[in-house]
Scaffold this motif. Structure first.
Motif, short mmCIF file in Angstrom:
data_model
loop_
_atom_site.label_atom_id
_atom_site.label_comp_id
_atom_site.label_asym_id
_atom_site.label_seq_id
_atom_site.Cartn_x
_atom_site.Cartn_y
_atom_site.Cartn_z
N GLY B 37 0.81 -1.22 0.00
CA GLY B 37 0.00 0.00 0.00
C GLY B 37 0.84 1.26 0.00
O GLY B 37 0.37 2.34 0.37
N LYS B 38 2.10 1.12 -0.46
CA LYS B 38 2.98 2.30 -0.47
C LYS B 38 3.04 2.95 -1.84
O LYS B 38 3.73 3.94 -2.04
CB LYS B 38 4.40 1.90 -0.04
CG LYS B 38 4.51 1.52 1.42
CD LYS B 38 5.96 1.20 1.78
CE LYS B 38 6.09 0.84 3.24
NZ LYS B 38 7.46 0.44 3.59
N TYR B 39 2.36 2.34 -2.82
CA TYR B 39 2.33 2.93 -4.16
C TYR B 39 0.94 2.75 -4.77
O TYR B 39 0.39 1.65 -4.74
CB TYR B 39 3.40 2.27 -5.07
CG TYR B 39 3.27 2.67 -6.52
CD1 TYR B 39 3.50 3.98 -6.92
CD2 TYR B 39 2.87 1.75 -7.49
CE1 TYR B 39 3.36 4.36 -8.23
CE2 TYR B 39 2.73 2.11 -8.81
CZ TYR B 39 2.98 3.42 -9.18
OH TYR B 39 2.82 3.80 -10.48
N ASN B 40 0.40 3.85 -5.30
CA ASN B 40 -0.91 3.78 -5.95
C ASN B 40 -0.74 3.51 -7.44
O ASN B 40 -0.26 4.38 -8.15
CB ASN B 40 -1.65 5.12 -5.80
CG ASN B 40 -2.08 5.37 -4.37
OD1 ASN B 40 -2.12 4.46 -3.56
ND2 ASN B 40 -2.40 6.61 -4.07
N PRO B 41 -1.14 2.33 -7.89
CA PRO B 41 -0.96 2.03 -9.32
C PRO B 41 -1.96 2.80 -10.17
O PRO B 41 -3.04 3.16 -9.70
CB PRO B 41 -1.21 0.53 -9.40
CG PRO B 41 -2.07 0.23 -8.23
CD PRO B 41 -1.74 1.22 -7.17
#
Lengths: 170, 66
Positions: B37-41
């Motif tokens: 959950g550390k990067y929003n694709p």
């Protein structure tokens, strides 16, 4: 229901993406301007000296070094190497080694031709000067270039791997 | 927020992060960061992941309240 990746404040991703594209184009534009400036100064002065093209070299070098440091510190360099190695037959590391050899050979040819052109009195002497300077340049510059390129590659990769592993820790 | 649904779907297909990344065409780090959950694709990447894992966007990227 709510989205998993909900943010408190939304950014307009389209605008950000387009802005980033413009910044990328500006970066290329600056490179092209620097290159044209070097060519123009060479044509006008008939020589390339650091005094004449120092500013252009500084812009190109500093921006390149800045990118390398930032990409290593953000862990992006590891991703770049991984993507490159997935898509290409030759690994990033092999290409780094061959780039070092290529630049060394190119420098040897430039210095060799320069010596033959400037100091030789006969054709035989020109060949002799060319090969002599070419070989000496290779012996001097090749190890330095290889060490410099492989060293910076390894350091950037090590740092980047460390950063990304830390990011991936739960 | 961690995306456990993606992690579970990947496990169902017996895929490692690196294998899924290769199938989707991204890096292992990107899959790892999405799961954490550390990067929003982007929507495009979400769809590519869903297609690879035979799941819908709802299956992997939405969660019920409560």
């Amino acid at each position: 229901m709510k989205m998993l990746f909900r943010k408190k404040r939304y950014q307009d991703e389209r605008v950000t993406a387009e802005q980033n594209r413009i910044y990328r184009e500006i970066y290329l534009l600056i490179y092209v301007i620097c290159f044209l400036s070097i060519v123009y100064k060479f044509i006008m002065n008939g020589e390339i000296s650091l005094n004449l093209v120092g500013t252009e070299m500084l812009i190109v070098l500093v921006s390149g070094i800045y990118y390398a440091i930032r990409s290593a510190k953000l862990g992006l360099f590891s991703a770049e190497v991984e993507i490159h190695d997935q898509k290409n037959k030759w690994s990033y590391q092999s290409k780094t080694i061959f780039s070092g050899i290529g630049i060394g050979v190119l420098l040897g040819i430039i210095f060799g031709v320069n010596s033959a052109y400037q100091y030789a009195d006969s054709q035989m002497q020109a060949y002799y000067y060319f090969f002599l300077v070419f070989i000496v340049t290779l012996i001097i510059y090749m190890p330095i270039l290889l060490l410099l390129m492989l060293g910076s590659y390894s350091a950037a990769k090590k740092k980047s791997d460390k950063v990304i592993e830390k990011q991936l820790e739960e | 927020m961690k995306n456990l649904k993606l992690k579970m779907a990947r496990a169902e297909h017996d895929l490692s992060q690196a294998e899924l990344a290769k199938l989707v065409g991204v890096t292992r780090q990107t899959i790892g960061l999405i799961e954490l959950g550390k990067y929003n694709p982007s929507l495009q990447l979400c769809i590519a992941i869903c297609r690879t894992l035979n799941k819908t966007l709802d299956d992997l990227f939405w969660e019920e309240d409560g």
